[in-house]
Write a protein that holds these residues in place. Structure first.
Motif, mmCIF file in Angstrom:
data_model
loop_
_atom_site.group_PDB
_atom_site.id
_atom_site.type_symbol
_atom_site.label_atom_id
_atom_site.label_comp_id
_atom_site.label_asym_id
_atom_site.label_seq_id
_atom_site.Cartn_x
_atom_site.Cartn_y
_atom_site.Cartn_z
ATOM 1 N N LEU A 1 0.816 -1.231 0.043
ATOM 2 C CA LEU A 1 0.151 -0.008 -0.193
ATOM 3 C C LEU A 1 1.036 1.226 -0.024
ATOM 4 C CD1 LEU A 1 -2.868 -0.867 2.462
ATOM 5 C CD2 LEU A 1 -2.971 -0.589 0.109
ATOM 6 N N GLN A 2 1.890 1.225 0.770
ATOM 7 C CA GLN A 2 2.808 2.351 0.614
ATOM 8 C C GLN A 2 3.417 2.557 -0.781
ATOM 9 O OE1 GLN A 2 5.852 2.146 3.613
ATOM 10 N NE2 GLN A 2 4.343 1.756 5.522
ATOM 11 N N TYR A 3 3.799 1.593 -1.494
ATOM 12 C CA TYR A 3 4.198 1.779 -2.563
ATOM 13 C C TYR A 3 3.386 2.035 -3.641
ATOM 14 C CZ TYR A 3 6.540 0.474 -7.168
ATOM 15 O OH TYR A 3 7.160 0.447 -8.351
ATOM 16 N N ALA A 4 1.918 1.583 -3.499
ATOM 17 C CA ALA A 4 0.965 2.033 -4.313
ATOM 18 C C ALA A 4 0.544 3.621 -4.089
ATOM 19 C CB ALA A 4 -0.448 1.193 -3.873
ATOM 20 N N ALA A 5 0.871 4.160 -3.006
ATOM 21 C CA ALA A 5 0.709 5.410 -2.511
ATOM 22 C C ALA A 5 1.758 6.410 -3.039
ATOM 23 C CB ALA A 5 0.625 5.816 -0.853
ATOM 24 N N LEU A 6 2.963 5.712 -3.030
ATOM 25 C CA LEU A 6 3.976 6.371 -3.710
ATOM 26 C C LEU A 6 3.814 6.795 -5.060
ATOM 27 C CD1 LEU A 6 7.414 5.239 -2.031
ATOM 28 C CD2 LEU A 6 6.332 7.053 -1.800
ATOM 29 N N ASN A 7 3.402 5.715 -5.928
ATOM 30 C CA ASN A 7 2.917 5.851 -7.202
ATOM 31 C C ASN A 7 2.000 6.785 -7.755
ATOM 32 O OD1 ASN A 7 4.448 3.931 -9.241
ATOM 33 N ND2 ASN A 7 4.342 2.715 -7.101
ATOM 34 N N ILE A 8 0.891 6.796 -6.594
ATOM 35 C CA ILE A 8 -0.085 7.963 -6.788
ATOM 36 C C ILE A 8 0.448 9.108 -6.777
ATOM 37 C CG2 ILE A 8 -2.371 8.785 -5.896
ATOM 38 C CD1 ILE A 8 -3.023 5.836 -5.311
ATOM 39 N N ALA A 9 1.203 9.556 -5.804
ATOM 40 C CA ALA A 9 1.837 10.585 -5.684
ATOM 41 C C ALA A 9 2.784 11.193 -6.703
ATOM 42 C CB ALA A 9 2.594 10.743 -4.176
ATOM 43 N N MET A 10 3.444 10.196 -7.235
ATOM 44 C CA MET A 10 4.370 10.666 -8.573
ATOM 45 C C MET A 10 3.747 10.712 -9.701
ATOM 46 S SD MET A 10 7.361 10.657 -7.143
ATOM 47 C CE MET A 10 8.440 10.604 -8.633
ATOM 48 N N GLU A 11 2.642 9.999 -9.886
ATOM 49 C CA GLU A 11 1.662 10.242 -11.102
ATOM 50 C C GLU A 11 0.917 11.577 -10.886
ATOM 51 O OE1 GLU A 11 -1.949 8.109 -13.554
ATOM 52 O OE2 GLU A 11 -0.699 6.754 -12.211
ATOM 53 N N LEU A 12 0.309 11.830 -9.843
ATOM 54 C CA LEU A 12 -0.343 13.091 -9.561
ATOM 55 C C LEU A 12 0.670 14.431 -9.917
ATOM 56 C CD1 LEU A 12 -2.915 14.372 -8.787
ATOM 57 C CD2 LEU A 12 -2.174 14.219 -6.493
ATOM 58 N N LEU A 13 1.687 14.266 -9.192
ATOM 59 C CA LEU A 13 2.586 15.608 -9.233
ATOM 60 C C LEU A 13 3.427 15.631 -10.673
ATOM 61 C CD1 LEU A 13 4.025 15.343 -5.505
ATOM 62 C CD2 LEU A 13 2.227 16.946 -6.300
ATOM 63 N N ASP A 14 3.496 14.405 -11.429
ATOM 64 C CA ASP A 14 4.232 14.338 -12.331
ATOM 65 C C ASP A 14 5.427 15.024 -12.346
ATOM 66 O OD1 ASP A 14 4.276 13.572 -14.960
ATOM 67 O OD2 ASP A 14 3.476 15.131 -15.927
ATOM 68 N N GLN A 15 6.018 15.590 -13.662
ATOM 69 C CA GLN A 15 7.437 16.035 -13.743
ATOM 70 C C GLN A 15 7.392 17.697 -13.524
ATOM 71 O OE1 GLN A 15 10.177 14.255 -13.631
ATOM 72 N NE2 GLN A 15 8.406 12.490 -13.361
ATOM 73 N N GLU A 16 6.010 18.339 -13.331
ATOM 74 C CA GLU A 16 6.091 19.569 -13.320
ATOM 75 C C GLU A 16 6.302 20.116 -11.814
ATOM 76 O OE1 GLU A 16 2.572 22.992 -12.458
ATOM 77 O OE2 GLU A 16 2.162 21.041 -12.702
ATOM 78 N N TRP A 17 6.362 19.183 -10.850
ATOM 79 C CA TRP A 17 6.975 19.629 -9.480
ATOM 80 C C TRP A 17 8.209 18.904 -8.928
ATOM 81 C CZ3 TRP A 17 4.023 23.586 -7.747
ATOM 82 C CH2 TRP A 17 2.855 23.557 -8.334
ATOM 83 N N ARG A 18 8.735 18.250 -10.105
ATOM 84 C CA ARG A 18 9.900 17.503 -9.955
ATOM 85 C C ARG A 18 9.976 16.750 -8.353
ATOM 86 N NH1 ARG A 18 14.887 20.845 -10.203
ATOM 87 N NH2 ARG A 18 13.278 22.783 -9.501
ATOM 88 N N PRO A 19 9.071 15.709 -8.428
ATOM 89 C CA PRO A 19 8.614 15.051 -7.015
ATOM 90 C C PRO A 19 9.692 14.342 -6.849
ATOM 91 C CG PRO A 19 7.180 14.180 -8.628
ATOM 92 C CD PRO A 19 7.862 15.220 -9.200
ATOM 93 N N VAL A 20 10.215 14.128 -5.518
ATOM 94 C CA VAL A 20 11.193 12.977 -5.209
ATOM 95 C C VAL A 20 10.262 12.352 -3.871
ATOM 96 C CG1 VAL A 20 13.298 12.303 -4.142
ATOM 97 C CG2 VAL A 20 13.232 14.213 -5.638
ATOM 98 N N ALA A 21 9.941 11.015 -3.823
ATOM 99 C CA ALA A 21 9.227 10.571 -3.099
ATOM 100 C C ALA A 21 9.902 9.303 -2.443
ATOM 101 C CB ALA A 21 7.909 9.772 -3.743
ATOM 102 N N TYR A 22 9.793 9.086 -0.993
ATOM 103 C CA TYR A 22 10.295 7.830 -0.459
ATOM 104 C C TYR A 22 9.912 7.354 0.925
ATOM 105 C CZ TYR A 22 12.105 11.755 2.505
ATOM 106 O OH TYR A 22 12.242 12.762 3.434
ATOM 107 N N TYR A 23 10.170 6.348 1.295
ATOM 108 C CA TYR A 23 9.456 5.793 2.581
ATOM 109 C C TYR A 23 10.247 6.510 3.611
ATOM 110 C CZ TYR A 23 8.180 1.912 -0.524
ATOM 111 O OH TYR A 23 7.344 1.092 -1.297
ATOM 112 N N SER A 24 9.391 6.954 4.678
ATOM 113 C CA SER A 24 9.947 7.746 5.854
ATOM 114 C C SER A 24 9.780 7.207 7.099
ATOM 115 C CB SER A 24 9.245 9.212 5.887
ATOM 116 O OG SER A 24 8.015 9.037 5.891
#
Length: 430
Positions: A198-221
């Motif tokens: 589920l954490q991995y799925a949430a990361l993928n949703i975040a990356m797809e939503l933010l896309d490259q416009e915001w240059r997102p860097v997502a990680y497990y905290s």
């Protein structure tokens, strides 16, 4: 059944598009039309709109500004933009704000209806069960274990400001992780599950939503949370016409809505302020985590912006009593501002929020909690009560009254008046 709002400053175009939609066979419940952005905003606040179709150039409020304001109210709103200009900059701005299509006038009827049909199909998608969602992720992704070394470097970045530049360079050279900023904010998403999938799925949703416009860097905290760092270049940060707190608010609510709906998973989103320099990423991470703590006091709210809680005024974290006093003051100041400016054309929730130095999301929540009705209902109440007084006690004409209480057109004023009182201004006068 769907509700569609068509916005264009040319009445014939509104009429033509509504005629096309009415005879299309699509499952349309109601069609609303507006001839400028201010009228459109009233419908967006008062009606359950599924799809916004808007022209891009419309006098005082452009279609781009309308989309920006609309997304603040309803981050999930679908939109199609129409324009007489085949300009890349306009198209880029529209797509950045989530437009599903950008159509050039004169419109081809079949192309327009195909576009509407495709958008409504996406609105109509049934929300899958959590098991179906995770099965989809298993099919779509290889689900390789994210690099432990990369996560450790990102955690070091947040824990050791002194070595931030060296850590950012190591992330770039080893993993291609670009942290060049120079402006940063951190979103922390606290999930209702410690499941790695589920954490991995949430990361993928975040990356797809933010896309490259915001240059997102997502990680497990750690624990059941994931962090997302977003970035602005100097040029993007200095863009005119964009309030950064409103942008963060919109992104946070979009993230919350998508994770809650798509994963069927309760979550809480904490949002930091914006600071310049990689050395402050650790502080931003702490801010986002601190913001989430207020969910314990406000269980019905899912998105929290650090700046709303005015930590700087207190030597230590404010007590519940101090926060209650502060929140009461925010509501009272907001009501006073609205009382003085309700007749102002183009008054928005975001303007009231900005005057009180809080996010629109938090102001909406506080206002409803304190008064029992939402902020815009309060604005309409003041406008309608004043217009009723003017109708009964003066000889002012309808267009003069509409002007005095903040409406662009007497026709739109009459629609709002009849919806509120059940009779038209003319019927009341008689």
């Amino acid at each position: 059944m769907y509700n569609i709002l068509v916005v264009d400053d040319e009445p014939l175009i509104c009429k033509g598009l509504c005629s096309l939609l009415s005879s299309s066979g699509l499952a349309i419940s109601q069609l609303f039309t507006a001839h400028n952005g201010y009228e459109a905003m009233d419908y967006l606040r008062m009606e359950d709109i599924d799809l916004l179709v808007t022209d891009i150039q419309m006098g005082e409020m452009s279609g781009i500004e309308l989309m920006h304001q609309a997304k603040m109210i309803k981050p999930w709103l679908q939109a199609i933009v129409i324009s007489a200009h085949e300009t890349f900059q306009y198209a880029q701005l529209a797509i950045r704000l989530g437009a599903k299509d950008y159509l050039i006038k004169p419109l081809n009827g079949d192309q327009f209806l195909d576009s509407v049909r495709n958008v409504l199909l996406s609105v109509n998608k049934l929300i899958p069960s959590q098991d179906e969602t995770l099965a989809g992720f298993r099919e779509q992704f290889r689900l390789e274990q994210p690099s432990a070394e990369r996560d450790e470097l990102l955690k070091k970045l947040t824990a050791d400001p002194a070595s931030a530049d060296a850590t950012a360079a190591a992330l770039r050279s080893r993993f291609g992780t670009d942290l060049s900023g120079p402006y940063y904010s951190v979103f922390r998403v606290q999930l209702g599950s410690s499941s790695e999938l589920l954490q991995y799925a949430a990361l993928n949703i975040a990356m797809e939503l933010l896309d490259q416009e915001w240059r997102p860097v997502a990680y497990y905290s750690g624990g059941d949370a994931v962090n997302v760092i977003i970035q602005w270049s100097d040029a993007r940060y200095e863009e005119n016409g964009t309030n950064k707190i409103h942008q963060l608010d919109m992104l946070g609510r979009s993230l919350h809505t998508n994770i809650a709906n798509y994963l069927r998973l309760p979550c809480v989103v904490g949002i930091s302020q914006i600071l310049r320099g990689a050395a402050f990423i650790g502080e931003l991470g702490q801010q986002a985590a601190k913001a989430i703590r207020w969910n314990e006091e406000h269980r019905e709210l899912g998105v929290f912006y650090y700046g709303d809680f005015n930590y700087g005024r207190y030597a230590q974290d404010p007590t519940e009593e101090e926060m209650t006093a502060q929140n009461n003051m925010i509501v009272e100041k907001s009501k006073a501002y609205i009382d003085a400016h309700y007749a102002q054309k183009g008054l928005t929730l975001h303007e009231v929020a900005q005057k009180n130095h809080v996010s629109p999301n938090y102001l909406s929540y506080l206002f409803k909690k304190d008064t029992g009705h939402n902020l815009w209902e309060y604005v309409i109440k003041l406008r309608m009560e004043e217009s009723r007084r003017l109708i009964l006690n003066t000889d002012l004409r309808r267009y003069e009254i509409a002007e005095r209480v903040g409406y662009e057109s007497p026709e739109h004023f009459s629609k709002i008046f009849k919806k509120y009182f059940g009779v038209s201004p003319t019927e009341l006068k008689k």
